[in-house]
Design a protein around this motif. Structure first.
Motif, PDB file in Angstrom:
ATOM      1  N   MET A 260      25.724 -34.510  20.284  1.00  0.00           N
ATOM      2  CA  MET A 260      24.524 -34.447  21.387  1.00  0.00           C
ATOM      3  C   MET A 260      24.744 -35.320  22.586  1.00  0.00           C
ATOM      4  O   MET A 260      24.015 -35.203  23.547  1.00  0.00           O
ATOM      5  N   VAL A 261      25.523 -36.448  22.434  1.00  0.00           N
ATOM      6  CA  VAL A 261      25.830 -37.359  23.540  1.00  0.00           C
ATOM      7  C   VAL A 261      26.533 -36.434  24.725  1.00  0.00           C
ATOM      8  O   VAL A 261      25.935 -36.602  25.907  1.00  0.00           O
ATOM      9  N   LEU A 262      27.255 -35.815  24.522  1.00  0.00           N
ATOM     10  CA  LEU A 262      27.756 -34.637  25.479  1.00  0.00           C
ATOM     11  C   LEU A 262      26.811 -33.736  25.952  1.00  0.00           C
ATOM     12  O   LEU A 262      26.684 -33.334  27.225  1.00  0.00           O
ATOM     13  N   SER A 263      25.953 -33.196  25.059  1.00  0.00           N
ATOM     14  CA  SER A 263      25.044 -32.193  25.601  1.00  0.00           C
ATOM     15  C   SER A 263      23.934 -32.961  26.333  1.00  0.00           C
ATOM     16  O   SER A 263      23.231 -32.226  27.423  1.00  0.00           O
ATOM     17  N   VAL A 264      23.561 -34.412  26.219  1.00  0.00           N
ATOM     18  CA  VAL A 264      22.760 -34.963  27.299  1.00  0.00           C
ATOM     19  C   VAL A 264      23.314 -35.076  28.643  1.00  0.00           C
ATOM     20  O   VAL A 264      22.690 -34.978  29.613  1.00  0.00           O
ATOM     21  N   ILE A 265      24.523 -35.295  28.484  1.00  0.00           N
ATOM     22  CA  ILE A 265      25.304 -35.211  29.805  1.00  0.00           C
ATOM     23  C   ILE A 265      25.042 -33.995  30.721  1.00  0.00           C
ATOM     24  O   ILE A 265      24.755 -33.666  31.848  1.00  0.00           O
ATOM     25  N   MET A 266      25.422 -32.846  29.535  1.00  0.00           N
ATOM     26  CA  MET A 266      25.201 -31.484  30.305  1.00  0.00           C
ATOM     27  C   MET A 266      23.959 -31.177  30.709  1.00  0.00           C
ATOM     28  O   MET A 266      23.583 -30.621  32.124  1.00  0.00           O
ATOM     29  N   ILE A 335      33.729 -28.127  22.008  1.00  0.00           N
ATOM     30  CA  ILE A 335      34.190 -27.100  22.721  1.00  0.00           C
ATOM     31  C   ILE A 335      32.908 -26.186  22.841  1.00  0.00           C
ATOM     32  O   ILE A 335      32.765 -25.614  24.005  1.00  0.00           O
ATOM     33  N   ALA A 336      32.321 -26.030  22.140  1.00  0.00           N
ATOM     34  CA  ALA A 336      30.958 -25.156  22.249  1.00  0.00           C
ATOM     35  C   ALA A 336      30.002 -25.703  23.121  1.00  0.00           C
ATOM     36  O   ALA A 336      29.402 -25.071  23.730  1.00  0.00           O
ATOM     37  N   VAL A 337      30.045 -26.860  23.422  1.00  0.00           N
ATOM     38  CA  VAL A 337      29.194 -27.626  24.471  1.00  0.00           C
ATOM     39  C   VAL A 337      29.742 -27.176  25.682  1.00  0.00           C
ATOM     40  O   VAL A 337      28.948 -26.880  26.753  1.00  0.00           O
ATOM     41  N   PHE A 338      30.994 -27.275  25.995  1.00  0.00           N
ATOM     42  CA  PHE A 338      31.714 -26.934  27.345  1.00  0.00           C
ATOM     43  C   PHE A 338      31.251 -25.582  27.617  1.00  0.00           C
ATOM     44  O   PHE A 338      31.055 -25.130  28.486  1.00  0.00           O
ATOM     45  N   LEU A 339      31.497 -24.409  26.625  1.00  0.00           N
ATOM     46  CA  LEU A 339      31.197 -23.098  26.675  1.00  0.00           C
ATOM     47  C   LEU A 339      29.642 -23.064  26.821  1.00  0.00           C
ATOM     48  O   LEU A 339      29.294 -22.127  28.069  1.00  0.00           O
ATOM     49  N   ASN A 340      28.803 -23.707  26.621  1.00  0.00           N
ATOM     50  CA  ASN A 340      27.481 -23.734  26.930  1.00  0.00           C
ATOM     51  C   ASN A 340      27.163 -24.114  28.422  1.00  0.00           C
ATOM     52  O   ASN A 340      26.415 -23.733  29.265  1.00  0.00           O
ATOM     53  N   CYS A 391      31.390 -21.592  18.450  1.00  0.00           N
ATOM     54  CA  CYS A 391      32.021 -21.429  19.620  1.00  0.00           C
ATOM     55  C   CYS A 391      32.272 -19.769  19.783  1.00  0.00           C
ATOM     56  O   CYS A 391      32.100 -19.465  21.128  1.00  0.00           O
ATOM     57  N   ILE A 392      32.347 -19.063  18.973  1.00  0.00           N
ATOM     58  CA  ILE A 392      32.432 -17.687  19.302  1.00  0.00           C
ATOM     59  C   ILE A 392      31.327 -17.209  20.056  1.00  0.00           C
ATOM     60  O   ILE A 392      31.285 -16.329  20.861  1.00  0.00           O
ATOM     61  N   SER A 393      30.111 -17.381  19.544  1.00  0.00           N
ATOM     62  CA  SER A 393      28.763 -16.930  19.935  1.00  0.00           C
ATOM     63  C   SER A 393      28.489 -17.562  21.385  1.00  0.00           C
ATOM     64  O   SER A 393      28.141 -16.998  22.016  1.00  0.00           O
TER      65      SER A 393
END
Length: 473
Positions: A260-266, A335-340, A391-393
């Motif tokens: 979630m830390v990375l998600s917050v940055i995103m 990796i899923a966060v980066f895909l997001n 990740c796939i989704s």
């Protein structure tokens, strides 16, 4: 962009990120405390509650938060009246939902599950509060009031953590999952009450027929999208709890909390970038867009790679050994966060052109795929496989939105080469993290190599100096 426009996208992005990281740092730094106060079972129950709350707040919100950015321009001087009207609408919907759910609860025997009457009511009331907070957050973003947004978020987080710790040690020390749930609910509810008070001073919380009609017309098509996005993010923990157990849901939930830390940055980048993105799209300044977007992609790739490589150490330092298996879910979830992140550019174009129906259909398809992937992969490979299903989704979501974006806008605003190239680097970094989990020196040498490479390239192109000037000065 007009020099007189005080809302500088890059500057706001930096300060959004700094502020949100400070806010997120409060619960993040309490992870060592809560992973010791709560067993993996308790942690699993709490994370499952949060999953249900995220989903229910979307249902109560009616997709209206997605209308705020456009309503700001369509309602102009009546914008505050618009916001107050939709708040009143949500309170009515939430009140009806509270009554309905309590009625259903009395007819069904829940004695063998973790959901008590107290937790159920906290769940519904917090969901109403979250929907209100979400709308106000969107209002602050489109108005460029990022300081106010951060202050409210900071207060909410502080009340959340402080109340949870107090209840864990005193009134609910024998039921710490409920203590954590109660603390979280209290923080959100207090902030929602303050928001309603603040907004009522600008415009009374009364029905404005044109506003409600507009909000529902634009928001309801978004509801399946927002609902599907929430399910896409939350169904992992719900399904793990149902198929495997509370403890495994707790371990997996910890990995989600770390990422979630990375998600917050995103999210910070997305919130700050949106007004500028819309402005450049409106001016049809596609050359500037693609140049700035590519810079943003490289920046977030670097953050993701560093985060992947230090993640195992964060988990080892901040938790007890019972939680260390979460590292194997942390890698694919990052990796899923980066895909997001990769698909927010395409979705931005769809929002700008008001093609919200396709957004909903696409997300619904990917959510369904994620549930199917989860079911079979968890059953065959165990709960960690849910992270790979995510990740796939997310990859499927990116592909579908990118194709749609190309059909809506023939001009190029993002580089597919940049997106796929940086994704490959992030995936390679994730593999290195898995391979060298117990080799701290090697992982930190990789960080140094990536950092040095980016600095050299940036210095040669002059990008670094320009970024620093525009961001901080």
């Amino acid at each position: 962009m007009n020099k007189e426009n005080k809302y500088n996208g890059i500057k706001a992005g930096v300060w959004y990120t700094i502020g949100n990281m400070l806010i997120k740092g409060i619960p993040f730094l309490t992870i060592p405390l809560f992973t010791r106060l709560l067993t993996t079972d308790d942690f699993g129950i709490y994370n499952t509650y949060i999953s249900y709350e995220n989903i229910l707040s979307i249902a109560i919100g009616l997709g209206i938060s997605g209308s705020i950015k456009v309503a700001k321009f369509d309602f102009k001087e009546n914008f505050d009246r618009y916001v107050s009207s939709v708040f009143q609408l949500l309170l009515m919907v939430g009140g009806g939902g509270l009554l309905l759910i309590n009625t259903i609860f009395t007819l069904i025997d829940f004695s063998n599950v973790w959901m008590s009457t107290l937790v159920l009511n906290l769940l519904v009331i917090q969901s109403i509060a979250s929907a209100i907070y979400g709308i106000m957050g969107c209002k602050y973003v489109i108005e460029g009031q990022y300081v106010q947004n951060l202050v409210i978020a900071f207060v909410m987080t502080g009340i959340n953590v402080g109340t949870s710790i107090f209840l864990c040690f005193f009134f609910l020390s024998g039921d710490r999952s409920t203590a954590r749930i109660t603390g979280t609910a209290v923080g959100t509810i207090c902030v929602a009450i303050y928001i309603l008070f603040l907004q009522s001073r600008k415009a009374k919380l009364k029905r404005y027929k044109a506003a409600n009609k507009y909000a529902l017309r634009l928001g309801m098509p978004l509801l399946p999208h927002q609902f599907s996005v929430s399910l896409l993010s939350q169904c992992d923990k719900i399904m793990i709890q149902a198929m495997v157990g509370n403890s495994e849901a707790g371990i997996y939930g910890l990995a989600v909390n770390i990422t979630m830390v990375l998600s917050v940055i995103m999210t910070s980048i997305d919130n700050a970038w949106t007004p500028w993105f819309y402005s450049l799209l409106g001016k049809k300044d596609y050359k500037t867009l693609i140049r700035k977007n590519n810079l943003l992609i490289i920046f977030f790739m670097y953050i993701s790679c560093v985060f992947l490589l230090i993640g195992p150490d964060i988990i080892h330092i901040m938790t007890e050994s019972d939680y260390w298996d979460s590292i194997y879910a942390f890698i694919p979830l990052t990796i899923a966060v980066f895909l997001n992140f990769m698909y927010i550019f395409s979705v931005g174009v769809e929002y700008f052109m008001k093609k919200t129906g396709y957004i909903s259909v696409t997300t619904l398809m990917c959510m369904t795929a994620n549930i199917i992937f989860n079911y079979f992969m968890i059953k065959k490979f165990g709960y960690i496989a849910a992270a790979y299903a995510t990740c796939i989704s997310k990859l499927l979501l990116f592909i579908l939105h990118y194709i749609r974006c190309k059909k809506l806008l023939t001009e190029k605003v993002i580089s597919l080469k940049y997106l796929l190239g940086t994704l490959l680097i992030v995936c390679i970094t994730g593999s290195c993290t898995a391979l060298f989990i117990n080799y701290l020196l090697i992982r930190y040498l990789i960080i140094a190599a990536i950092t040095l490479t980016i600095i050299i390239i940036s210095k040669k192109s002059g990008i670094l100096d320009k970024f620093i000037k525009k961001s901080l000065l």
